[in-house]
Design an enzyme around this catalytic site. Structure first.
Site, PDB file in Angstrom:
ATOM      1  N   GLU A  26      18.567  49.357  50.238  1.00  0.00           N
ATOM      2  CA  GLU A  26      17.873  50.641  50.302  1.00  0.00           C
ATOM      3  C   GLU A  26      17.386  51.101  48.925  1.00  0.00           C
ATOM      4  O   GLU A  26      17.104  52.280  48.702  1.00  0.00           O
ATOM      5  CB  GLU A  26      18.795  51.704  50.908  1.00  0.00           C
ATOM      6  CG  GLU A  26      19.196  51.411  52.347  1.00  0.00           C
ATOM      7  CD  GLU A  26      20.073  52.500  52.933  1.00  0.00           C
ATOM      8  OE1 GLU A  26      19.553  53.605  53.177  1.00  0.00           O
ATOM      9  OE2 GLU A  26      21.272  52.261  53.120  1.00  0.00           O
ATOM     10  N   SER A 156      19.547  53.356  56.906  1.00  0.00           N
ATOM     11  CA  SER A 156      18.084  53.348  57.038  1.00  0.00           C
ATOM     12  C   SER A 156      17.576  52.399  58.120  1.00  0.00           C
ATOM     13  O   SER A 156      16.453  51.904  58.048  1.00  0.00           O
ATOM     14  CB  SER A 156      17.420  52.991  55.697  1.00  0.00           C
ATOM     15  OG  SER A 156      17.570  54.028  54.765  1.00  0.00           O
ATOM     16  N   TYR A 227      10.034  55.835  57.114  1.00  0.00           N
ATOM     17  CA  TYR A 227       9.472  55.893  55.768  1.00  0.00           C
ATOM     18  C   TYR A 227       7.967  55.638  55.700  1.00  0.00           C
ATOM     19  O   TYR A 227       7.424  55.404  54.628  1.00  0.00           O
ATOM     20  CB  TYR A 227      10.227  54.917  54.855  1.00  0.00           C
ATOM     21  CG  TYR A 227      11.684  55.267  54.755  1.00  0.00           C
ATOM     22  CD1 TYR A 227      12.085  56.472  54.193  1.00  0.00           C
ATOM     23  CD2 TYR A 227      12.666  54.421  55.254  1.00  0.00           C
ATOM     24  CE1 TYR A 227      13.429  56.825  54.128  1.00  0.00           C
ATOM     25  CE2 TYR A 227      14.013  54.760  55.190  1.00  0.00           C
ATOM     26  CZ  TYR A 227      14.382  55.956  54.622  1.00  0.00           C
ATOM     27  OH  TYR A 227      15.710  56.297  54.560  1.00  0.00           O
ATOM     28  N   ARG A 266      24.624  64.315  56.578  1.00  0.00           N
ATOM     29  CA  ARG A 266      23.650  64.435  57.658  1.00  0.00           C
ATOM     30  C   ARG A 266      24.155  63.568  58.805  1.00  0.00           C
ATOM     31  O   ARG A 266      24.474  62.395  58.597  1.00  0.00           O
ATOM     32  CB  ARG A 266      22.257  63.979  57.213  1.00  0.00           C
ATOM     33  CG  ARG A 266      21.132  64.577  58.064  1.00  0.00           C
ATOM     34  CD  ARG A 266      19.825  63.824  57.918  1.00  0.00           C
ATOM     35  NE  ARG A 266      19.902  62.533  58.564  1.00  0.00           N
ATOM     36  CZ  ARG A 266      19.772  61.373  57.929  1.00  0.00           C
ATOM     37  NH1 ARG A 266      19.564  61.338  56.632  1.00  0.00           N
ATOM     38  NH2 ARG A 266      19.865  60.235  58.594  1.00  0.00           N
ATOM     39  N   ASP A 268      23.720  61.990  62.631  1.00  0.00           N
ATOM     40  CA  ASP A 268      22.712  61.582  63.610  1.00  0.00           C
ATOM     41  C   ASP A 268      23.306  61.527  65.005  1.00  0.00           C
ATOM     42  O   ASP A 268      24.430  61.040  65.191  1.00  0.00           O
ATOM     43  CB  ASP A 268      22.143  60.208  63.245  1.00  0.00           C
ATOM     44  CG  ASP A 268      21.461  60.201  61.888  1.00  0.00           C
ATOM     45  OD1 ASP A 268      21.052  61.282  61.424  1.00  0.00           O
ATOM     46  OD2 ASP A 268      21.328  59.111  61.286  1.00  0.00           O
ATOM     47  N   GLU A 281      26.097  58.235  63.692  1.00  0.00           N
ATOM     48  CA  GLU A 281      26.656  57.918  62.379  1.00  0.00           C
ATOM     49  C   GLU A 281      26.608  59.142  61.473  1.00  0.00           C
ATOM     50  O   GLU A 281      25.955  60.148  61.785  1.00  0.00           O
ATOM     51  CB  GLU A 281      25.920  56.753  61.729  1.00  0.00           C
ATOM     52  CG  GLU A 281      24.456  56.989  61.455  1.00  0.00           C
ATOM     53  CD  GLU A 281      23.815  55.750  60.822  1.00  0.00           C
ATOM     54  OE1 GLU A 281      23.729  55.711  59.581  1.00  0.00           O
ATOM     55  OE2 GLU A 281      23.401  54.840  61.561  1.00  0.00           O
ATOM     56  N   ASN A 283      25.800  60.229  57.468  1.00  0.00           N
ATOM     57  CA  ASN A 283      25.199  59.845  56.192  1.00  0.00           C
ATOM     58  C   ASN A 283      25.713  60.792  55.116  1.00  0.00           C
ATOM     59  O   ASN A 283      25.526  62.010  55.212  1.00  0.00           O
ATOM     60  CB  ASN A 283      23.673  59.950  56.269  1.00  0.00           C
ATOM     61  CG  ASN A 283      23.102  59.113  57.384  1.00  0.00           C
ATOM     62  OD1 ASN A 283      22.841  57.939  57.225  1.00  0.00           O
ATOM     63  ND2 ASN A 283      22.924  59.719  58.564  1.00  0.00           N
ATOM     64  N   GLY A 287      18.685  60.977  52.480  1.00  0.00           N
ATOM     65  CA  GLY A 287      17.458  60.768  51.716  1.00  0.00           C
ATOM     66  C   GLY A 287      16.856  62.075  51.226  1.00  0.00           C
ATOM     67  O   GLY A 287      16.945  63.112  51.893  1.00  0.00           O
TER      68      GLY A 287
END
Length: 318
Positions: A26, A156, A227, A266, A268, A281, A283, A287
């Site tokens: 990443e 990602s 992205y 964060r 998900d 998951e 994070n 990002g």
């Protein structure tokens, strides 16, 4: 830490190292996140903020540059998994975000799922395969198709695949195993992809509005959707009933705490058509690119990009 100690460590003259780039798959995303965070710090008046591209000599670099506080803008292996956090702990350098244990835990999807399940939070049925099992006898699946195949320690959506039929499983497993020596196979749940942030504001964790992610050119929220400009439509706040919204935000804070997170995270989810939701998951270093989720969520709760960066910075000394 007292307020006097905080002020002595963190002020506009503090030597802040923005750690970015790194050695993971990443890296390119981290370069974008770190550059944005560095520019925000300079706008905020932190005149001695500097960008540091992390490599195997990072400890020497930190010492040579006399870094006093580390702002971690790394993603993936060696940056989000507790490795850099451990180096900083050994060096006595305060750093942003989650500590070693929470970072290591949340980087492993299976361990994260186990902790969340023990905390009574909803997760999806899954099974973990090691590389030896894939190269040996035929694979026996106990989970119905379609499934998602995920490297156990990547972010990602790197190395991930959606598999609809048994004959496509082995190629997907081999792709995932090129990034990690263990792979999770998870039941695919049709529904809305959503994400919810937690940001520490004045020492208190605040849950962001729920962001729904609608890929415009792919079936699921893959690397390209994340992205590529225009690859995903942001629905903010997500189109959910008040009851479901409240339940998901409450689950977000419970998950953040169950995993031992601090500062920022964060989380998900997928929300099925029957409004049941499942955590996918956690994070710990979300990002911070122009297209990233957390800055958009923070903006929706009245926190602009620079304020978000400063909130994260302050977690280093809180």
């Amino acid at each position: 830490m007292t307020s006097t100690q905080q002020n002595s460590i963190l002020n506009h003259h503090t030597r802040i190292g923005v750690l970015y780039g790194g050695l993971s798959s990443e890296r390119e995303v981290s370069l974008r996140s770190g550059k944005n965070c560095y520019e925000a710090l300079r706008r905020l008046g932190y005149e001695n903020a500097t960008l540091i591209d992390v490599d195997q000599h990072i400890a020497r670099t930190l010492a040579d540059q006399k870094i006093e506080v580390a702002y971690i803008a790394l993603h993936g292996k060696y940056g989000e998994d507790g490795c850099i956090q451990g180096v900083l702990e050994l060096m006595g350098i305060p750093y942003t975000g989650c500590r070693v244990a929470a970072s290591a835990l949340t980087m492993n999807k299976a361990l994260t799922k186990s902790v969340l399940k023990d905390a009574g939070l909803p997760v999806i049925d899954s099974v973990v395969f090691k590389s030896a099992a894939v190269n040996g006898k035929p694979i026996e699946m106990t989970i119905p198709y379609p499934v998602m195949v995920k490297p156990l320690n990547e972010g990602s959506s790197i190395g991930m695949s959606k598999v609809d039929a048994p004959e496509d499983l082995k190629p997907a497993l081999k792709t995932a195993l090129s990034y990690c020596d263990e792979v999770m196979v998870e039941r695919y749940v049709y529904g809305k992809s959503i994400t919810v942030g937690v940001v520490e504001v004045n020492g208190q964790p605040k849950v962001t509005p729920i962001l729904e992610l609608r890929p415009t050119q792919s079936e699921w929220y893959d690397l390209e959707a994340k992205y590529t400009e225009g690859g995903t439509e942001f629905i903010l706040p997500a189109e959910l009933s008040p009851a479901v919204t409240e339940a998901i935000q409450e689950a977000t804070l419970r998950a953040h705490r169950a995993a031992g997170c601090r500062g920022v995270s964060r989380i998900d989810f997928v929300v099925a058509d029957d409004n049941r939701f499942y955590i996918l998951e956690i994070n710990t270093i979300p990002g911070m690119t122009d297209l990233s989720d957390l800055p958009a969520q923070a903006k929706a709760m009245g926190i602009d990009y620079d304020q978000l960066v400063e909130c994260i910075l302050k977690t280093a000394v809180s």
